[in-house]
Design a protein around this motif. Structure first.
Motif, PDB file in Angstrom:
ATOM      1  N   LEU B 135       0.827  -1.205   0.000  1.00  0.00           N
ATOM      2  CA  LEU B 135       0.000   0.000   0.000  1.00  0.00           C
ATOM      3  C   LEU B 135       0.866   1.262   0.000  1.00  0.00           C
ATOM      4  N   ASN B 139       0.944   4.186  -2.889  1.00  0.00           N
ATOM      5  CA  ASN B 139       0.717   5.604  -2.600  1.00  0.00           C
ATOM      6  C   ASN B 139       1.904   6.455  -3.012  1.00  0.00           C
ATOM      7  N   ASP B 204       2.921   9.003   1.452  1.00  0.00           N
ATOM      8  CA  ASP B 204       1.591   8.481   1.116  1.00  0.00           C
ATOM      9  C   ASP B 204       0.522   9.560   1.082  1.00  0.00           C
ATOM     10  N   PRO B 212      -2.648  16.873   8.542  1.00  0.00           N
ATOM     11  CA  PRO B 212      -1.670  16.228   9.394  1.00  0.00           C
ATOM     12  C   PRO B 212      -1.017  14.975   8.793  1.00  0.00           C
ATOM     13  N   LEU B 213      -1.555  14.409   7.725  1.00  0.00           N
ATOM     14  CA  LEU B 213      -0.974  13.171   7.217  1.00  0.00           C
ATOM     15  C   LEU B 213       0.496  13.345   6.837  1.00  0.00           C
ATOM     16  N   ARG B 216       3.102  13.012   9.565  1.00  0.00           N
ATOM     17  CA  ARG B 216       3.465  11.708  10.107  1.00  0.00           C
ATOM     18  C   ARG B 216       3.944  10.751   9.023  1.00  0.00           C
ATOM     19  N   PRO B 300      -3.888  20.867  15.307  1.00  0.00           N
ATOM     20  CA  PRO B 300      -4.958  21.446  16.134  1.00  0.00           C
ATOM     21  C   PRO B 300      -4.640  21.360  17.614  1.00  0.00           C
TER      22      PRO B 300
ATOM     23  N   ASP C 162      -7.298  11.876  13.820  1.00  0.00           N
ATOM     24  CA  ASP C 162      -5.886  11.970  13.446  1.00  0.00           C
ATOM     25  C   ASP C 162      -5.657  12.841  12.213  1.00  0.00           C
ATOM     26  N   VAL C 163      -5.914  12.318  11.028  1.00  0.00           N
ATOM     27  CA  VAL C 163      -5.641  13.078   9.801  1.00  0.00           C
ATOM     28  C   VAL C 163      -6.977  13.420   9.147  1.00  0.00           C
ATOM     29  N   ILE C 164      -6.917  14.082   8.005  1.00  0.00           N
ATOM     30  CA  ILE C 164      -8.142  14.472   7.329  1.00  0.00           C
ATOM     31  C   ILE C 164      -8.742  13.264   6.609  1.00  0.00           C
ATOM     32  N   VAL C 179     -12.033  16.883   9.785  1.00  0.00           N
ATOM     33  CA  VAL C 179     -10.768  17.543  10.087  1.00  0.00           C
ATOM     34  C   VAL C 179     -10.494  17.444  11.583  1.00  0.00           C
ATOM     35  N   PRO C 180      -9.291  17.028  11.974  1.00  0.00           N
ATOM     36  CA  PRO C 180      -9.001  16.972  13.411  1.00  0.00           C
ATOM     37  C   PRO C 180      -9.038  18.371  14.003  1.00  0.00           C
ATOM     38  N   GLY C 181      -9.534  18.473  15.222  1.00  0.00           N
ATOM     39  CA  GLY C 181      -9.548  19.756  15.908  1.00  0.00           C
ATOM     40  C   GLY C 181     -10.740  20.620  15.573  1.00  0.00           C
ATOM     41  N   LEU C 203      -7.451  11.062   0.869  1.00  0.00           N
ATOM     42  CA  LEU C 203      -6.300  10.186   1.099  1.00  0.00           C
ATOM     43  C   LEU C 203      -5.804  10.340   2.535  1.00  0.00           C
ATOM     44  N   CYS C 204      -5.815   9.235   3.269  1.00  0.00           N
ATOM     45  CA  CYS C 204      -5.568   9.329   4.708  1.00  0.00           C
ATOM     46  C   CYS C 204      -4.512   8.343   5.179  1.00  0.00           C
ATOM     47  N   GLY C 205      -3.681   7.877   4.254  1.00  0.00           N
ATOM     48  CA  GLY C 205      -2.647   6.951   4.688  1.00  0.00           C
ATOM     49  C   GLY C 205      -2.717   5.670   3.875  1.00  0.00           C
ATOM     50  N   THR C 206      -1.966   4.678   4.302  1.00  0.00           N
ATOM     51  CA  THR C 206      -1.824   3.486   3.485  1.00  0.00           C
ATOM     52  C   THR C 206      -3.144   2.754   3.253  1.00  0.00           C
ATOM     53  N   HIS C 208      -6.140   3.827   3.113  1.00  0.00           N
ATOM     54  CA  HIS C 208      -7.239   4.704   2.687  1.00  0.00           C
ATOM     55  C   HIS C 208      -8.243   3.964   1.815  1.00  0.00           C
ATOM     56  N   ASN C 308       3.326   9.143  18.235  1.00  0.00           N
ATOM     57  CA  ASN C 308       2.450  10.009  17.440  1.00  0.00           C
ATOM     58  C   ASN C 308       1.612   9.258  16.414  1.00  0.00           C
ATOM     59  N   VAL C 309       1.345   7.990  16.658  1.00  0.00           N
ATOM     60  CA  VAL C 309       0.487   7.256  15.734  1.00  0.00           C
ATOM     61  C   VAL C 309      -0.883   7.030  16.341  1.00  0.00           C
TER      62      VAL C 309
END
Lengths: 253, 611, 333
Positions: B135, B139, B204, B212-213, B216, B300, C162-164, C179-181, C203-206, C208, C308-309
């Motif tokens: 994955l 990406n 990715d 925020p993606l 990290r 945030p 966490d992420v969008i 959206v976080p926050g 798209l929010c990571g692997t 998604h 931070n995960v």
């Protein structure tokens, strides 16, 4: 540039500096008393206008060419000027973006900063602009010795500004860059600006060195003009950053 | 051996390796002195990469003259490169024609690399389930495809602007030749740093890099941010040069409305590039600082705002798409009259339309953010401004039709690609309004419909005109023609396949296929569509392969073409090919309109007779 | 002119042809919400517009390419026409008016799909990598499936851990980022009973591509039934409650209960074990450690696991929920 004699040019430079100093003092007093952000945006605009016209000589961009030979020095001089101003226009967008970020993230709050220090570094930069203007005038009139002295003072004050911001302010700030949004904004704005002051100091050093070796003349001193105009630009940026960081808004809790 | 290492490019690369190592060392040393844990990969690699880029610039030789000037030494204004032969192309040449070809080569390399990434992940997407990519790999390849193509486009338009602008205005070179060389060579380490992300864990986030993606994501993310920042700086300096050159270096008699239309397109493009690019740099640098120093701009939890990133990012990235298409649309306007033997219809309106698109283009960025959570009251104004852009764009289409009307049209390879550009950009342009309208966009955004829309506009506004321009100006650059049969084969492979690709993209997007997905649910019945898209992609690649074979073969063995092959009125075709090193030994004066084909006895430029 | 007549006929014919084609190949999913009906009307207008404009330009283009091609042996240039001011003004003004009208219609349409209904049911949506979580505050129910009663407007109040992310059911048409926050809002009025899928559209990571969830639109009666089932299903035993929470809130996505390796440390044998932390120290995983680890996860990172995960659950899980989770973890021996 109209024909002026040296002393009236220097006098004009001093009067403009006086106006800028007075406006800065007014800014400071208004921030303490009336606290209307509109003034604290209007005054920097007036200061910027003064510097753009009298110190940076923006009107030179619209002068007619005396020589239409594309290869001549005077023709290329105007091309160089346009190029420099386009570069400054582009650079202004980064500072504009930083200001917008500050507005978006901090709104009508401001970070808790040392006002005496703020006023001090602002004054140092303003005074350095005064000497930069003097240096350019003196070069235009061929007074090499005075030119060197004034450029050296400009550079010295520039270094003093860097010491004041990076050496003193950054250490005395009650927050680090990672602590809060105030910290993040403060460090990124002063950091970007200080980077430009640093490059300006390096440019001044080069001009100082070459100037003392007699490389510039009344007719040919583009490096001096470019260096000084860039220096004034960096000062103009600070005209906006100073109120944005120190004067506008109430302290965040 | 010695000759190989004296090539600027090689020298630069070696210095880049050195600079990277020194940078890593310095950063580690500073951390040690500050009492922190000495080795931290990310800051070390970021600083190393940055220093490596700076060392590259020194090694390739673009800093030498400026260092000499700073040291107070004399530097000659012009350099005679006529004795250097092919070696000029591998080092710091000051000749805008060489730099243009260097840019062109780099852009073709980037497009082949970016296209290959697409072939790889399109192969993965031809079936559901993950066949051979992880994955994160998917990406990363998808993200790199996007940004490598974008940088490739920026480099490609720099190629044509650099090569053509001085020739079209009768100048000897650009206003700032050394700045020109610097801007080009900055793009090389920028591209290397960008591609190095593959070796550093990838990233990715797509080319948009939203926090925020992106905060990290792996270290590869930083290489993306840094690479794009450097490429952006290159674009800014290049566009500054273009603007000053056009203002200051025009031949006598070349009043603004007697300039070739491509010059107007170049001005409009450069206005955007010069200014807006700084904002993508800023937004990326802020994420870099958030990652490196914990500065919470978009966090945030620290009072930051993820949507601020999107505003800063799209403030550039929307005008950027006009940077991508304005030169190509200008090229269409430039070449169409030659193949229809008629004036460009409504030249003044077309010129102004480029400027209008550029200016309005600054006001529309929010249409990328309709679903983002930005302030609601912003949605409607952005919808109005976005729909407004259609008006000057329409002016161009109608002008092209007017230029074709009652012409005497021929169908050489350049013309075929121009026509493909018009048709494909039409489809792309017509699919704009549903995206511009908020309520329909809420269905379409983040789907393959958008992917289809922007591929249409990119191929129509850049790729096809770009190929047209290469077929057209290749003889001017080399003195030989590209093979016409292979050119037509290239066209018939690429154009229909691409149209099918983009139509299928839009279809599956409307039916529910999201974008940037490594895999999709078979229950959605998109498998056949995906197989079609993959096949189309390979056919397009085949077309590009045919083109590359054509280029390599024709440089040496192509049909000789030293004269005014296209019977153009433009000044560069009035001197022999390849273009002489000094451009115009005899300067010319503009005495007529650029596109007065069909007007008997009319002349555009008149060369001074030697005394 | 003969040209104009032929072209006009061809343009009209082509418009109808293309429009028929576009509307009959099924380009949109089923309309399952009031919003989709409104939006599809706008798509309908655009289909006409695209058919007409595409036809106009393509017909003229192809006509020129055929009629005005250079025949064999023909020399000379084309007609000397530099422009036509009247035409230019016309094809600037008419599109200008057209786009203003389209923008106006678009604005009205937006108003319709964003209409406020004060009686709308509020559902909280919490997304994270890579799960959907729903809470019905009016009923005290939480779930990983979204049940919606047909015919009523629902206000989704959404945020991310966490992420969008982005909430999208194609049959409903509208989508909205999470959206976080901050809390974003989506108003949906489902009109067609059925099972749908929500799939993350940002798209929010692997993973998604796989971030999907069930959206079940049911009758009001069935919805009420489901609610009471959810309310009574909350187990009394804290450990069982904790197990359900671990599913509902996505803990199980990253923490296995059987010792297998996932993104976070496994929960098997965790309670009262010795845990090595990233700073080199060692702690015993007692109640306090577990509670802190759930709501303040970055305070102590287990060695060889990334910081931070883990999402921030400090606002989503209250004290009882945390204690239930701890009770569940204790049972994993």
């Amino acid at each position: 540039m109209e024909q002026q004699d040296k002393s009236s040019a220097l006098l004009l430079g001093f009067l403009v500096f006086g106006a800028l100093a007075v406006l800065t003092a007014v800014e400071f007093v208004l921030a303490l008393t009336i606290k209307l952000w509109q003034f604290l945006v209007l005054i920097p605009l007036i200061k910027a206008g003064l510097v753009l016209y009298y110190y940076m000589h923006i009107s030179r961009l619209f002068e007619a060419d005396l020589d239409s030979d594309h290869e001549s020095y005077t023709y290329k001089l105007l091309s160089n000027r346009i190029g420099l101003w386009l570069f400054l226009l582009s650079d202004a967008f980064i500072f504009g973006g930083l200001l917008l970020s500050r507005i978006n993230l901090l709104g009508l709050t401001r970070p808790d900063l040392n006002q005496v220090l703020g006023l001090a570094v602002t004054s140092i930069l303003l005074i350095s602009s005064f000497f930069a203007n003097r240096a350019e005038i003196l070069m235009e009139f061929g007074d090499r010795k005075q030119f060197i002295i004034n450029i050296a003072i400009t550079m010295g004050l520039g270094i003093l500004f860097l010491v004041g911001v990076l050496g003193v302010e950054w250490r005395l700030a009650p927050f680090g860059p990672a602590d809060s949004i105030q910290g993040a904004i403060f460090y990124v704005m002063t950091g970007f600006h200080a980077f430009h002051v640093l490059t300006g100091v390096i440019f001044l050093a080069i001009v100082l060195r070459n100037g003392s070796r007699g490389l510039y003349s009344t007719e040919r001193h583009w490096a001096v003009e470019a260096c000084v105009v860039y220096w004034h630009f960096v000062d103009v940026v600070w005209f906006f950053f100073y109120p944005a960081l120190y004067l506008i808004g109430t302290l965040a809790k | 051996m010695r000759k190989f290492f004296s090539l600027g490019l090689v020298h630069g690369l070696l210095w880049q390796i050195l600079g990277t190592a020194i940078g890593i060392g310095i950063l580690t040393g500073i951390r040690q002195l500050l009492g922190l844990a000495a080795w931290k990969a990310e800051p070390a690699i970021v600083f190393g990469a940055l220093l490596g880029a700076m060392f590259f610039l020194y090694g390739v030789g673009v800093l030498d003259d400026w260092i000499r000037v700073a040291a107070g030494k004399e530097v000659p204004e012009h350099v005679d490169e006529s004795g250097l032969g092919w070696r000029r192309y591998y080092g710091a040449s000051l000749d805008h024609k060489v730099i243009g070809i260097q840019y062109l080569t780099l852009s073709l390399v980037l497009m082949v690399v970016g296209g290959t990434f697409a072939l790889i992940f399109r192969t993965e997407l031809a079936n559901t389930g993950m066949q051979f990519l992880t994955l994160m790999e998917y990406n990363t390849l998808m993200s790199l495809h996007g940004i490598v193509m974008i940088v490739g486009i920026l480099i490609g338009i720099a190629a044509f602007m650099n090569y053509l602008v001085p020739l079209l205005i009768g100048a000897r070179d650009m206003a700032f030749p050394r700045l020109n060389a610097f801007a080009f060579w900055l793009a090389v380490p920028a591209g290397i740093i960008l591609l190095s992300s593959l070796a550093l864990g990838g990233f990715d986030t797509g080319w948009t890099g939203y926090p925020p993606l992106s905060v990290r994501a792996p270290i590869g993310m930083q290489m993306f941010f840094l690479g794009v920042s450097l490429a952006g700086f290159s674009t800014i300096l290049g566009s500054l040069n273009i603007i000053v050159t056009i203002i200051r270096q025009r031949a006598p008699g070349m009043t603004p409305f007697r300039m070739p239309i491509f010059i107007w397109a170049s001005i409009a493009t450069s206005i955007i590039s010069l200014t807006a690019t700084q904002l993508i740099g800023l937004s990326f640098q802020m994420v870099m600082f958030q990652r490196l120093f914990g500065m919470g701009f978009f966090d945030p939890g620290k009072g930051g705002n993820p949507i601020l990133f999107q505003h800063l990012f799209w403030f550039y990235s929307h005008p950027a798409v006009y940077v991508f298409v304005l030169p190509g649309l200008g090229l269409i306007s430039e070449m169409l009259p030659v193949f229809t033997r008629k004036p460009l219809f409504g030249y003044k309106w077309v010129a102004i339309s480029s400027i209008a698109i550029a200016l309005i283009g600054f006001l529309v960025w929010g249409h990328h953010m309709f679903a983002s959570g930005m302030a609601e009251y912003l949605r409607v104004p952005f919808m109005y401004s976005t729909l407004l852009v259609a008006v000057p764009t329409g002016v161009k289409f109608f002008s092209w039709l007017g230029t074709l009307w009652r012409g005497k049209i021929t169908y050489e390879a350049p013309m075929l690609f121009l026509l493909a550009g018009i048709v494909v950009f039409l489809i792309g342009g017509l699919t704009g309004p549903p995206n511009a309208t908020v309520s329909t966009d809420l269905h379409l955004t983040d789907t393959y419909f958008i992917v289809g829309h922007f591929h249409d506009t990119m191929f129509g506004g850049y790729v096809f005109p770009f190929f047209a321009a290469i077929y057209y100006w290749f003889p001017k650059m080399t003195g030989r023609r590209l093979n016409e049969k292979l050119g037509k084969l290239h066209f018939w492979l690429m154009a229909p396949a691409f149209i099918v690709l983009s139509l299928v993209m839009m279809r599956v997007g409307m039916l529910g296929m999201r974008r940037r997905i490594a895999d999709y649910d078979p229950a959605l019945n998109f498998v056949i569509d995906n197989k079609i898209m993959t096949m189309a992609a390979f056919i397009i690649a085949l077309g590009v392969l045919v083109f590359l074979i054509n280029v390599f073969w024709s440089i040496r063995k192509g049909e000789v073409a030293t004269g005014n092959l296209w019977n153009s009125r433009s000044p560069e075709w009035q001197v022999p090919s390849p273009m002489p090193i000094y451009n115009y030994e005899k300067p010319f004066e503009v005495v007529g309109e650029p596109y007065d084909y069909g007007l008997p006895g009319s002349v555009y430029v008149k060369f001074k007779e030697s005394e | 002119m003969r040209h104009v007549v032929i072209i006009t006929i061809l343009v009209i014919a082509s418009t109808f042809l293309i429009h028929t084609g576009l509307t009959n190949i099924g380009l949109l999913p089923a309309e399952a919400s009031a919003q989709s009906v409104e939006i599809d009307q706008l798509f309908g207008i655009y289909t006409w517009m695209i058919s007409a404009l595409f036809s106009l330009i393509m017909v003229v283009l192809v006509y020129c390419l055929i009629v005005f091609r250079r025949r064999k042996g023909e020399t000379g240039d084309g007609a000397y026409i530099t422009g036509n001011s009247a035409l230019e003004i016309a094809w600037t003004a008419i599109p200008l008016i057209l786009v203003v009208i389209l923008a106006y219609i678009g604005g009205k349409s937006l108003g319709v799909i964003r209409r406020v209904d004060p009686s709308a049911m509020k559902v909280k949506v919490i997304a994270g990598q890579w799960y959907w979580q729903y809470q019905y505050p009016e009923y005290g129910v939480s779930s990983t499936d979204l049940y919606l009663p047909v015919g009523h407007q629902i206000d989704l109040l959404m945020t991310s851990n966490d992420v969008i992310h982005s909430f999208w059911v194609p049959e409903f048409r509208v989508k909205q980022d999470l959206v976080p926050g901050r809390t974003t809002e989506l108003r949906i009025t489902p009109t067609l009973i059925g099972e749908y899928k929500v799939r993350c559209a940002e798209l929010c990571g692997t993973r998604h591509a796989y971030m999907e969830g069930l959206v079940n639109v049911v009758s009001q009666a069935d919805f009420d039934k489901w609610i009471s089932e959810q309310q009574s299903a909350a187990p009394a035993d804290p450990a069982l409650r904790g197990q359900q929470l671990a599913q509902d809130y996505g803990c199980a996505n990253c923490h296995s209960s059987d010792g297998s390796e996932k993104i976070g440390p496994t929960w098997q044998h965790l309670y009262q074990s010795n845990v090595e932390l990233s700073d080199g120290t060692s702690v015993v995983a007692d109640d306090n450690y577990l509670k802190t680890a759930i709501v303040n996860s970055n305070l102590q990172i287990v060695k060889s696991f990334p910081a931070n995960v883990m999402p921030d659950f400090s606002n989503t899980l209250d004290q009882t929920m945390v204690e239930s989770l701890v009770a569940y973890i204790k049972t994993l021996k």
